[in-house]
Structures are given as C-alpha cells and as structure tokens.
Design a protein around this motif. Structure first.
Motif, PDB file in Angstrom:
ATOM      1  N   GLY A 133      43.009  42.779  44.206  1.00 32.55           N
ATOM      2  CA  GLY A 133      43.299  41.591  43.412  1.00 32.55           C
ATOM      3  C   GLY A 133      42.444  41.570  42.151  1.00 32.55           C
ATOM      4  N   VAL A 134      43.073  41.261  41.017  1.00 29.27           N
ATOM      5  CA  VAL A 134      42.313  41.017  39.789  1.00 29.27           C
ATOM      6  C   VAL A 134      42.253  39.502  39.625  1.00 29.27           C
ATOM      7  CG1 VAL A 134      42.346  41.225  37.270  1.00 29.27           C
ATOM      8  CG2 VAL A 134      42.938  43.191  38.695  1.00 29.27           C
ATOM      9  N   LEU A 135      41.044  38.987  39.478  1.00 34.19           N
ATOM     10  CA  LEU A 135      40.825  37.540  39.436  1.00 34.19           C
ATOM     11  C   LEU A 135      40.273  37.175  38.057  1.00 34.19           C
ATOM     12  CD1 LEU A 135      38.885  37.258  42.842  1.00 34.19           C
ATOM     13  CD2 LEU A 135      41.363  37.471  42.507  1.00 34.19           C
ATOM     14  N   VAL A 136      40.919  36.259  37.375  1.00 36.02           N
ATOM     15  CA  VAL A 136      40.463  35.863  36.037  1.00 36.02           C
ATOM     16  C   VAL A 136      40.238  34.350  36.053  1.00 36.02           C
ATOM     17  CG1 VAL A 136      41.018  35.870  33.567  1.00 36.02           C
ATOM     18  CG2 VAL A 136      41.841  37.733  35.033  1.00 36.02           C
ATOM     19  N   THR A 137      39.036  33.936  35.689  1.00 36.04           N
ATOM     20  CA  THR A 137      38.670  32.519  35.864  1.00 36.04           C
ATOM     21  C   THR A 137      38.234  31.862  34.541  1.00 36.04           C
ATOM     22  OG1 THR A 137      36.466  33.270  36.517  1.00 36.04           O
ATOM     23  CG2 THR A 137      38.004  32.740  38.290  1.00 36.04           C
ATOM     24  N   PRO A 138      38.375  30.530  34.462  1.00 34.37           N
ATOM     25  CA  PRO A 138      38.005  29.785  33.255  1.00 34.37           C
ATOM     26  C   PRO A 138      36.547  29.326  33.301  1.00 34.37           C
ATOM     27  CG  PRO A 138      39.063  28.302  34.780  1.00 34.37           C
ATOM     28  CD  PRO A 138      38.949  29.630  35.497  1.00 34.37           C
ATOM     29  N   TRP A 139      36.116  28.684  32.212  1.00 31.05           N
ATOM     30  CA  TRP A 139      34.709  28.285  32.103  1.00 31.05           C
ATOM     31  C   TRP A 139      34.434  26.908  32.699  1.00 31.05           C
ATOM     32  CZ3 TRP A 139      35.289  23.801  29.670  1.00 31.05           C
ATOM     33  CH2 TRP A 139      36.349  23.661  28.772  1.00 31.05           C
ATOM     34  N   ASN A 140      35.497  26.149  33.037  1.00 28.92           N
ATOM     35  CA  ASN A 140      35.216  24.746  33.375  1.00 28.92           C
ATOM     36  C   ASN A 140      34.647  24.546  34.781  1.00 28.92           C
ATOM     37  OD1 ASN A 140      37.690  25.314  34.499  1.00 28.92           O
ATOM     38  ND2 ASN A 140      38.666  23.406  33.867  1.00 28.92           N
ATOM     39  N   PHE A 141      34.977  25.464  35.701  1.00 31.17           N
ATOM     40  CA  PHE A 141      34.341  25.445  37.027  1.00 31.17           C
ATOM     41  C   PHE A 141      33.879  26.879  37.320  1.00 31.17           C
ATOM     42  CE2 PHE A 141      37.142  21.770  37.159  1.00 31.17           C
ATOM     43  CZ  PHE A 141      36.376  20.811  37.796  1.00 31.17           C
ATOM     44  N   PRO A 142      32.733  27.293  36.775  1.00 27.85           N
ATOM     45  CA  PRO A 142      32.344  28.704  36.852  1.00 27.85           C
ATOM     46  C   PRO A 142      32.146  29.206  38.285  1.00 27.85           C
ATOM     47  CG  PRO A 142      30.874  27.465  35.393  1.00 27.85           C
ATOM     48  CD  PRO A 142      31.776  26.464  36.038  1.00 27.85           C
ATOM     49  N   ALA A 143      31.771  28.325  39.195  1.00 30.57           N
ATOM     50  CA  ALA A 143      31.586  28.752  40.595  1.00 30.57           C
ATOM     51  C   ALA A 143      32.871  28.560  41.392  1.00 30.57           C
ATOM     52  CB  ALA A 143      30.451  27.951  41.245  1.00 30.57           C
ATOM     53  N   ALA A 144      33.445  27.376  41.311  1.00 34.43           N
ATOM     54  CA  ALA A 144      34.550  27.042  42.223  1.00 34.43           C
ATOM     55  C   ALA A 144      35.820  27.834  41.947  1.00 34.43           C
ATOM     56  CB  ALA A 144      34.849  25.543  42.160  1.00 34.43           C
ATOM     57  N   MET A 145      36.099  28.126  40.658  1.00 34.46           N
ATOM     58  CA  MET A 145      37.327  28.876  40.392  1.00 34.46           C
ATOM     59  C   MET A 145      37.184  30.315  40.887  1.00 34.46           C
ATOM     60  SD  MET A 145      39.364  26.613  39.233  1.00 34.46           S
ATOM     61  CE  MET A 145      38.482  25.555  40.378  1.00 34.46           C
ATOM     62  N   ALA A 146      35.939  30.816  40.941  1.00 34.50           N
ATOM     63  CA  ALA A 146      35.717  32.164  41.477  1.00 34.50           C
ATOM     64  C   ALA A 146      35.825  32.168  43.008  1.00 34.50           C
ATOM     65  CB  ALA A 146      34.344  32.676  41.027  1.00 34.50           C
ATOM     66  N   THR A 147      35.167  31.227  43.656  1.00 30.78           N
ATOM     67  CA  THR A 147      35.184  31.245  45.133  1.00 30.78           C
ATOM     68  C   THR A 147      36.557  30.876  45.684  1.00 30.78           C
ATOM     69  OG1 THR A 147      34.434  28.947  45.251  1.00 30.78           O
ATOM     70  CG2 THR A 147      32.725  30.650  45.297  1.00 30.78           C
ATOM     71  N   ARG A 148      37.313  30.064  44.939  1.00 29.39           N
ATOM     72  CA  ARG A 148      38.655  29.674  45.373  1.00 29.39           C
ATOM     73  C   ARG A 148      39.577  30.902  45.442  1.00 29.39           C
ATOM     74  NH1 ARG A 148      41.680  24.715  42.269  1.00 29.39           N
ATOM     75  NH2 ARG A 148      42.446  26.297  40.848  1.00 29.39           N
ATOM     76  N   LYS A 149      39.240  31.942  44.688  1.00 26.45           N
ATOM     77  CA  LYS A 149      40.025  33.177  44.711  1.00 26.45           C
ATOM     78  C   LYS A 149      39.377  34.230  45.620  1.00 26.45           C
ATOM     79  CE  LYS A 149      41.466  32.414  39.916  1.00 26.45           C
ATOM     80  NZ  LYS A 149      42.736  31.769  40.222  1.00 26.45           N
ATOM     81  N   ILE A 150      38.051  34.362  45.537  1.00 28.39           N
ATOM     82  CA  ILE A 150      37.374  35.409  46.314  1.00 28.39           C
ATOM     83  C   ILE A 150      37.481  35.104  47.811  1.00 28.39           C
ATOM     84  CG2 ILE A 150      35.131  36.490  46.807  1.00 28.39           C
ATOM     85  CD1 ILE A 150      34.382  35.927  43.848  1.00 28.39           C
ATOM     86  N   GLY A 151      37.330  33.837  48.182  1.00 32.83           N
ATOM     87  CA  GLY A 151      37.364  33.458  49.606  1.00 32.83           C
ATOM     88  C   GLY A 151      38.634  33.937  50.301  1.00 32.83           C
ATOM     89  N   PRO A 152      39.820  33.521  49.815  1.00 32.53           N
ATOM     90  CA  PRO A 152      41.038  33.959  50.501  1.00 32.53           C
ATOM     91  C   PRO A 152      41.275  35.465  50.405  1.00 32.53           C
ATOM     92  CG  PRO A 152      41.573  32.755  48.484  1.00 32.53           C
ATOM     93  CD  PRO A 152      40.098  32.572  48.727  1.00 32.53           C
ATOM     94  N   ALA A 153      40.894  36.069  49.266  1.00 32.40           N
ATOM     95  CA  ALA A 153      41.115  37.521  49.125  1.00 32.40           C
ATOM     96  C   ALA A 153      40.308  38.266  50.185  1.00 32.40           C
ATOM     97  CB  ALA A 153      40.710  37.973  47.717  1.00 32.40           C
ATOM     98  N   LEU A 154      39.037  37.919  50.324  1.00 39.23           N
ATOM     99  CA  LEU A 154      38.194  38.616  51.300  1.00 39.23           C
ATOM    100  C   LEU A 154      38.654  38.334  52.727  1.00 39.23           C
ATOM    101  CD1 LEU A 154      36.568  39.409  48.881  1.00 39.23           C
ATOM    102  CD2 LEU A 154      34.473  38.715  50.057  1.00 39.23           C
ATOM    103  N   ALA A 155      39.038  37.094  52.974  1.00 37.80           N
ATOM    104  CA  ALA A 155      39.514  36.753  54.317  1.00 37.80           C
ATOM    105  C   ALA A 155      40.750  37.578  54.662  1.00 37.80           C
ATOM    106  CB  ALA A 155      39.839  35.260  54.389  1.00 37.80           C
ATOM    107  N   ALA A 156      41.610  37.803  53.668  1.00 41.34           N
ATOM    108  CA  ALA A 156      42.847  38.554  53.893  1.00 41.34           C
ATOM    109  C   ALA A 156      42.596  40.049  54.017  1.00 41.34           C
ATOM    110  CB  ALA A 156      43.821  38.286  52.747  1.00 41.34           C
ATOM    111  N   GLY A 157      41.408  40.514  53.579  1.00 43.76           N
ATOM    112  CA  GLY A 157      41.092  41.938  53.653  1.00 43.76           C
ATOM    113  C   GLY A 157      41.285  42.677  52.341  1.00 43.76           C
ATOM    114  N   CYS A 158      41.319  41.932  51.225  1.00 43.41           N
ATOM    115  CA  CYS A 158      41.545  42.561  49.911  1.00 43.41           C
ATOM    116  C   CYS A 158      40.245  42.705  49.128  1.00 43.41           C
ATOM    117  CB  CYS A 158      42.482  41.705  49.068  1.00 43.41           C
ATOM    118  SG  CYS A 158      44.095  41.477  49.801  1.00 43.41           S
TER     119      CYS A 158
END
Ligand code: NAD
Length: 487
Positions: free
Chosen positions: A154-179
């Motif tokens: 997965g390529v994840l591209v995030t904005p500046w307005n939530f520097p932590a949450a927009m990243a974890t909102r994508k990384i969490g499910p990707a890692l859980a899924a095995g990606c």
C-alpha cells in the motif's frame, strides 16, 4: 515562544528517510525545511525522498511482504496493540510535536494523539476477525469457500492537518491485513510521522513493513510508485484536486484507490433544537483543529426563529478563545499551517463581507509573525459568497437562516462534496428523517464530532471513495478469494 523552548522535543526526532528498517538521507542528498507556523522559524531539516528512494522503499516492502502476510493474525494484532500502548505512554511528546509543526493548540493535539493511537488498538482487535464464509452453490452443490488475503503493498499519502491520525488510520488496517506500506507524509508535517518509526521498531514491526518517505517531490515520488506493478493499494487523504490526479495515475495499473477528500459540511440547527447543545456542538464541529479539518462545519444553517439566540451565544464563545502559540497555556487557537491557508481565509472572509455579511467577532488576520487568524463568526452571509462553496479550512463560521425542512435539505445537498453533515433537533424522528435525505457519508445528529476508529469514515460524491476505520477499513487492504470445491 522561541525555538530553544522546545529544543529537547526535537532533539530525538529522526529527520532522514526510513527505508527497510534503517535511516538514510535522500539518494541525491535533497532536504527540506520544516517550520513552526506560530513563529515562522525553521525547526528542522528533513530528507526529501527521490524516485530512487521510492523504488528502494518498494524493494524493502516487497522483501518483507511474504513473511508478514503469513504471520498469524494474533501476532500482528499483538504488535499493533503494543504500538498503541507505546504511543499512549509518550502521548505528551507526540502532542507537543504535532503542535510545533502543525500549529494546533495542545489540547487539540492531545485529542489527536489519543484518536491516532486508537486506530492501532482497534485494528489490533480487527486483525483477528478475518472472517470468511462457506456456502453451498445452489445448482452444482459445490462448496463456495470465501477467504481474504493481504492485498499487497500500500502507498499511503497523508495531509498536514492530522499528522498522526491520518497516518495511523491507514497504517493500522494495512498492518492488520498483512500488507507492507510506504507512507508519504505531508511536507509541512513530516516529523510526527518520522517519530512513529521507533515506535514500530519497539513494537516488533519487521524492517520493510513500514517505510516513511517525506518528499517535496510528491508528484514524481508517488507517481513512480503508482506506475510500479508491485503496488496494489493507494490510500490518500487530502484535497479533491490531488485525489483526482492520483485516481488517474492509479487507473493505469488498476491500483485500488481509497480516497478521503475534501468536504463542505452543513451544520443545520432546527427550531426545536436545544440551542445551548447546538452551540456546544458547533464549537467542536467548527473549531477542532481551528477549522483545518475536512469534517469542519463550513455552512451554518440556523432556523430563523432561533438564529438570534444561536448566533449571539456562538459568537460569545468564539470571542473567548485565546489565540497564541499552541504550546502556551490557555491557548485554544494556534496559527494556521501556512501563509497560503491563512491568505485563503482572509480572501474568503473579505469576499463574504464585501457581499453583505456582518462580522460578529474576529474577521481580520493578526499582524506580525505567525499565520494567525482569530475565531470568526459571520451572519447574513449571502448566497453568492464563495465560502459557501469552498472549504474555508480556518476558524470562520458562516451563518445563514432557513424556514423549512425540505428547503434546508435541498440547500445542504447543493454541493459536489458529501463528507459529513451535522443536524441539531429535539425531535429524533425528524433527525433520522433528515439524516437519511442528506447525501453525506456521515451525519452528526445532535453531535459535533463523528470521527471514531470504530466507525466507517468516508464521503460520497467528490469527497471520496472507500472507508477508513471500522471493519470496512481493513477490507480496503484485503482481497477476497473464493475457492470452488467439492468434497
Ligand atoms: P493536499 O491534497 O494538498 O496534500 C495531501 C498530500 O498529498 C500531501 O502529502 C501532499 O504532499 C501530497 N501531494 C500533493 N500533490 C501531490 C501529487 N501531485 N501527487 C501525489 N501526492 C501529492 O491536501 P492538504 O492541503 O495536505 O490537506 C488538506 C485537504 O485534505 C483538504 O481538502 C481536506 O478536506 C482534506 N482532508 C480530507 C480528509 C478526509 O478524511 N476526507 C481528512 C483530512 C484532510
């Protein structure tokens, strides 16, 4: 506030690229500055990834993918759970870091850190719920076995307005899924994302599973990854304009898109609403992140019979919000993220006032260093004001009145966006009736906040495709495979 006040905070933050579990400068040595939007001072210099770095990150992700995807879901879940705990143990450090690079006031940053970490806890729990199904084919009698496999890189591209949450909102499910993933954080706010890397290491995420590439060359770096056949998912949060470009790029290799784009949220207050509760909700819906949120209430529609009471109380609350450096005690409104964002707010307000809107509080940018704009309330906003069409992305509330339910549903829906709408009413059946007629992916009914890791976040129309959070969020990183079998 001078830079020395937060020197220690920045001392341990990594500033290189995180590829395959190690730190390295950009292949061509390029770097970019990070500034504190409250002081306009440079606070860090971060490596700016090249296309070669992007390819190195994909190599690392590819090398780690099979082993990670084959791990038992419980193992991946435990790692995410550990990451949740590690972030919470350092929540104050993360909150301060968000404040210095994004500007938002510390209470907002604390809220973001808790929200961000929660995605890891939620997906630690979702990792072990990879439920498939078995059924019998009605005609042949064969068994239909349905199961889910990791979708791939997965390529994840995030904005500046939530520097932590927009990243974890994508990384969490990707890692859980095995990606495995390659994260490109926003250029304005790369430090928070980079500071997550040691957390992943300590939690036990193997090298290559999370790669972090800040870059000023976003178009080239993300574009090169989208034209690489190894990439299977592009998960983007940002403007509709950039999302559209990425959708075009994703089309060539049929890369699955998850797009969380812009919004233009209506906030409707009916005549039977509890006005105090509506003001409370409006403060959250408008002022979370100083209005720099895709979920920010952009258009306030207040029934004419409660307009006076609502506008007066709301303006009073907004007036009381202290402006200043987000790290300082008592500050509720920090600077906007950059000059461009502040200038856009200035121009939208001047357009609205020029067309007849009345300023109840605020209404002018603050002189001096920092991109400050005060909490502002406008009434009598005319239909031709630009801020009813554009995302304001700042602490400005634009109020109009209405008379009738059908009329206000039509006005609320008259936008190409469809992310979130807010409705205040004392009559729950009216609330549900109106919610169902609103063309928005999310509705806050007597609530000014809808974001929740356990809920499917996302928009209709030009606000996006796909959902993040909830069970839907992990499905974006899974492929469905069916085996037809006779036994
Ligand atoms: P943006 O679209 O300018 O940038 C978002 C990300 O895309 C950044 O990392 C940026 O560097 C990168 N980028 C920019 N141009 C690119 C290109 N050509 N190719 C690849 N990547 C590129 O958005 P922003 O200004 O950072 O954030 C504000 C926008 O994000 C608003 O429109 C807001 O509504 C939206 N947003 C949406 C959600 C949501 O969940 N729907 C959440 C937060 C923000």
């Amino acid at each position: 506030m001078t830079v020395s006040n937060y020197d220690n905070l920045l001392a341990d933050v990594p500033t290189d690229l995180y590829i395959g579990g190690s730190w390295r400068p950009a292949s061509d040595g390029a770097r970019m500055d990070v500034i504190d939007p409250a002081t306009e001072e440079t606070i860090a210099s971060v490596a700016s990834a090249s296309v070669d770095d992007a390819m190195a990150a994909l190599d690392a992700a590819e090398g780690a993918a099979v082993e990670w995807g084959a791990r038992k879901p419980r193992e991946r879940g435990e790692i995410l759970r550990k990451a949740f705990e590690l972030i919470m143990a350092e929540s104050e450090r993360f909150a301060r870091l968000i404040t210095v690079e994004n500007g938002k006031a510390l209470p907002d940053s604390r809220g973001e850190v808790a929200y961000a970490a929660e995605f890891f806890r939620w997906y630690a729990e979702e990792a072990v719920r990879g439920i498939g199904e078995i059924s019998m084919a009605p005609s042949s009698g064969a068994r239909i076995v349905v199961q889910h496999k990791p979708a791939g890189i997965g390529v994840l591209v995030t904005p500046w307005n939530f520097p932590a949450a927009m990243a974890t909102r994508k990384i969490g499910p990707a890692l859980a899924a095995g990606c495995p993933v390659v994260l490109k954080p926003a250029s304005e706010t790369p430090l928070t994302a980079l500071a997550l890397a040691p957390i992943f290491e300590e939690a036990g995420v193997p090298p290559g599973i999370v790669n972090i590439l800040p870059s000023r060359r976003s178009g080239a770096v993300v574009g090169s990854m989208l034209s690489d056949l190894r990439v299977r998912v592009i998960s983007f949060t940002g403007s509709t304009e950039v999302g559209r470009k990425l959708l075009h790029a994703a089309a060539d290799n049929i890369v699955r898109p998850v797009m969380e784009l812009g919004g233009n949220a209506p906030f409707i207050v009916f005549e039977d609403a509890d006005v105090d509760a509506a003001v409370e909700g409006a403060m959250v819906a408008k002022m979370r992140n100083m209005g720099e949120a895709c979920t920010a209430a952009n258009r306030f529609y207040v029934h004419e019979s409660v307009h006076e009471a609502f506008a007066t109380k709301f303006a009073e609350r907004m007036k009381g919000l202290a402006l200043g450096h987000g790290l300082d005690d008592g500050v509720a409104v920090g600077p906007l993220v950059n000059a461009e964002t502040r200038d856009k707010v200035v121009s939208l307000v001047s357009d609205a006032v020029g067309k007849g809107a009345r300023v109840l509080t605020g209404g002018a940018a603050v002189d001096g260093k920092g991109f400050f704009y005060p909490a502002t309330v406008l009434t009598g906003v005319t239909d031709d004001a630009q801020l009813l069409r554009d995302e304001i992305f700042g602490p400005v509330a634009a109020i109009q009145t209405f008379r009738d339910e059908a009329e206000i549903i039509a006005r609320a829906n008259a936008t190409e966006y469809g992310l979130v709408a807010y409705v205040y009413t004392g009559d729950l059946s009216r609330g549900m009736r109106v919610s169902e007629k609103l063309d928005f992916g999310m509705v806050g009914l007597n609530r000014g906040l809808v974001s929740d890791p356990a809920a499917p976040f996302g928009g209709m129309k030009q606000s996006g495709i796909g959902r993040e959070g909830a069970h839907e969020g992990i499905m974006e990183f899974l492929e469905t495979q069916y085996v037809s079998v006779t036994w």
